[in-house]
Motif scaffolding. Structure first.
Motif, PDB file in Angstrom:
ATOM      1  N   LEU A  75      37.598  50.732  21.369  1.00 40.82           N
ATOM      2  CA  LEU A  75      37.780  52.168  21.556  1.00 40.82           C
ATOM      3  C   LEU A  75      38.045  52.915  20.256  1.00 40.82           C
ATOM      4  CD1 LEU A  75      40.211  52.074  24.642  1.00 40.82           C
ATOM      5  CD2 LEU A  75      37.730  52.402  24.687  1.00 40.82           C
ATOM      6  N   ALA A  76      38.263  52.191  19.177  1.00 47.31           N
ATOM      7  CA  ALA A  76      38.724  52.811  17.937  1.00 47.31           C
ATOM      8  C   ALA A  76      37.619  53.611  17.243  1.00 47.31           C
ATOM      9  CB  ALA A  76      39.252  51.731  16.992  1.00 47.31           C
ATOM     10  N   LEU A  77      38.053  54.563  16.451  1.00 45.98           N
ATOM     11  CA  LEU A  77      37.137  55.366  15.650  1.00 45.98           C
ATOM     12  C   LEU A  77      36.301  54.449  14.751  1.00 45.98           C
ATOM     13  CD1 LEU A  77      36.723  58.469  15.305  1.00 45.98           C
ATOM     14  CD2 LEU A  77      38.178  58.315  13.282  1.00 45.98           C
ATOM     15  N   TYR A  78      34.999  54.725  14.686  1.00 43.32           N
ATOM     16  CA  TYR A  78      34.022  53.993  13.861  1.00 43.32           C
ATOM     17  C   TYR A  78      33.556  52.673  14.469  1.00 43.32           C
ATOM     18  CZ  TYR A  78      35.902  57.283  10.448  1.00 43.32           C
ATOM     19  OH  TYR A  78      36.337  58.414   9.819  1.00 43.32           O
ATOM     20  N   THR A  79      34.292  52.104  15.425  1.00 40.27           N
ATOM     21  CA  THR A  79      33.866  50.829  16.017  1.00 40.27           C
ATOM     22  C   THR A  79      33.610  50.940  17.517  1.00 40.27           C
ATOM     23  OG1 THR A  79      36.171  50.135  16.346  1.00 40.27           O
ATOM     24  CG2 THR A  79      35.087  49.455  14.287  1.00 40.27           C
ATOM     25  N   ALA A  80      33.882  52.083  18.115  1.00 34.45           N
ATOM     26  CA  ALA A  80      33.712  52.249  19.560  1.00 34.45           C
ATOM     27  C   ALA A  80      32.234  52.325  19.937  1.00 34.45           C
ATOM     28  CB  ALA A  80      34.426  53.515  20.025  1.00 34.45           C
ATOM     29  N   ALA A  81      31.935  51.865  21.151  1.00 35.20           N
ATOM     30  CA  ALA A  81      30.574  51.985  21.670  1.00 35.20           C
ATOM     31  C   ALA A  81      30.298  53.444  22.025  1.00 35.20           C
ATOM     32  CB  ALA A  81      30.412  51.109  22.909  1.00 35.20           C
ATOM     33  N   ALA A  82      29.126  53.951  21.639  1.00 34.73           N
ATOM     34  CA  ALA A  82      28.786  55.370  21.840  1.00 34.73           C
ATOM     35  C   ALA A  82      28.233  55.590  23.240  1.00 34.73           C
ATOM     36  CB  ALA A  82      27.781  55.822  20.783  1.00 34.73           C
ATOM     37  N   ILE A  83      29.100  55.512  24.244  1.00 37.35           N
ATOM     38  CA  ILE A  83      28.659  55.705  25.626  1.00 37.35           C
ATOM     39  C   ILE A  83      28.584  57.195  25.945  1.00 37.35           C
ATOM     40  CG2 ILE A  83      29.599  53.488  26.360  1.00 37.35           C
ATOM     41  CD1 ILE A  83      31.971  54.962  27.525  1.00 37.35           C
ATOM     42  N   ASP A  84      27.753  57.540  26.926  1.00 34.45           N
ATOM     43  CA  ASP A  84      27.589  58.928  27.360  1.00 34.45           C
ATOM     44  C   ASP A  84      28.752  59.279  28.276  1.00 34.45           C
ATOM     45  OD1 ASP A  84      26.816  61.389  28.437  1.00 34.45           O
ATOM     46  OD2 ASP A  84      24.710  60.825  28.565  1.00 34.45           O
ATOM     47  N   LEU A  85      29.547  60.273  27.884  1.00 31.73           N
ATOM     48  CA  LEU A  85      30.742  60.633  28.639  1.00 31.73           C
ATOM     49  C   LEU A  85      30.427  61.362  29.935  1.00 31.73           C
ATOM     50  CD1 LEU A  85      32.996  61.707  25.641  1.00 31.73           C
ATOM     51  CD2 LEU A  85      33.220  59.642  27.044  1.00 31.73           C
ATOM     52  N   ALA A  86      29.172  61.720  30.157  1.00 31.60           N
ATOM     53  CA  ALA A  86      28.779  62.382  31.401  1.00 31.60           C
ATOM     54  C   ALA A  86      28.338  61.387  32.469  1.00 31.60           C
ATOM     55  CB  ALA A  86      27.658  63.376  31.140  1.00 31.60           C
ATOM     56  N   ILE A  87      28.296  60.109  32.144  1.00 33.95           N
ATOM     57  CA  ILE A  87      27.823  59.083  33.074  1.00 33.95           C
ATOM     58  C   ILE A  87      28.942  58.085  33.342  1.00 33.95           C
ATOM     59  CG2 ILE A  87      26.138  57.239  33.416  1.00 33.95           C
ATOM     60  CD1 ILE A  87      24.233  58.759  31.595  1.00 33.95           C
ATOM     61  N   ASP A  88      29.119  57.745  34.605  1.00 39.28           N
ATOM     62  CA  ASP A  88      30.126  56.750  34.985  1.00 39.28           C
ATOM     63  C   ASP A  88      29.807  55.446  34.254  1.00 39.28           C
ATOM     64  OD1 ASP A  88      31.763  54.863  36.177  1.00 39.28           O
ATOM     65  OD2 ASP A  88      31.470  55.637  38.209  1.00 39.28           O
ATOM     66  N   PRO A  89      30.701  54.967  33.397  1.00 35.83           N
ATOM     67  CA  PRO A  89      30.391  53.765  32.610  1.00 35.83           C
ATOM     68  C   PRO A  89      30.259  52.506  33.447  1.00 35.83           C
ATOM     69  CG  PRO A  89      32.687  54.380  32.333  1.00 35.83           C
ATOM     70  CD  PRO A  89      32.039  55.498  33.094  1.00 35.83           C
TER      71      PRO A  89
END
Length: 222
Positions: A75-89
């Motif tokens: 979840l950390a800055l620079y290492t987090a996965a770039a998931i779409d926040l509009a879609i249920d993960p």
């Protein structure tokens, strides 16, 4: 889903309580039993400079010895996965870095029972708690699930009217774009539309010295 309404204060300031200082005891594992006296509040301006974030006055647990908080690498800055926040993960294919073992890990170090989260694009302070009452701390999976649920909450007409006109147009454009891009999206403005084109999760940063809220970063799709 919790359909709580947002109540806004009358001033342009957000009052937050400071983090509880580490214990002065000789044992590095002990924490103070109470937060102690409150200090004068710090001031943070609302993202658009027109109204404040709502007040949330639950202090976080004390950090590890040395006063350091960190986010899980997933979840950390620079290492987090770039998931779409509009879609249920959890109804889409997660990246390999978010496997079942990682999702069960604490979202932060030290592990915390609740996270308060701010983002410069949002006029709300989000509260992230465990999905189960039996779970004593927020996991990586809890964070992603609760973040999506809170960003999915509908926005009222009154909340939109408090936003400056140019931002309001951008939010409505983002809403129309999301309805075209996300399968099953309903034609109603939601909190995620306040992110406008910054819909990709870019990481979580720990609180700084001015408050207790973690900072959510979001970016444009690449």
């Amino acid at each position: 889903m919790n359909n709580r309404h947002v109540t806004f204060a009358a001033s342009d300031e957000l009052y937050t309580y400071p983090r509880t200082p580490p214990s002065t005891s000789s044992s590095s594992s002990s924490l103070p039993s109470s937060p102690g006296p409150l200090t004068p509040p710090t001031i943070n301006k609302y993202a658009y400079g027109t109204r404040p974030l709502p007040i949330l006055n639950a202090p976080l647990d004390a950090p590890a010895p040395g006063g350091v908080y960190t986010a899980n690498q997933a979840l950390a800055l620079y290492t987090a996965a770039a998931i779409d926040l509009a879609i249920d993960p959890f109804v889409t294919k997660l990246p390999p870095s978010l496997n079942a073992a990682t999702l069960a890990l604490p979202a932060t170090h030290p592990a915390l029972p609740k996270l308060l989260v701010q983002c410069r694009h949002l006029p709300w302070e989000l509260t992230i708690e465990p999905s189960s009452q039996k779970q004593p701390f927020v996991t990586v999976g809890d964070f992603l699930k609760k973040l999506y649920e809170q960003l999915c909450m509908p926005v009222t007409a009154q909340e939109l009217e408090r936003v400056p006109a140019d931002k309001r147009r951008a939010i409505r454009d983002a809403h129309r774009r999301r309805c075209k891009e996300v399968r099953g999206a309903k034609d109603v403005e939601r909190r995620v539309d306040f992110l406008m084109e910054h819909r990709r999760f870019a990481g979580l940063s720990p609180p700084d010295d001015s408050g207790v809220a973690w900072r959510l970063s979001a970016k444009r799709p690449t």
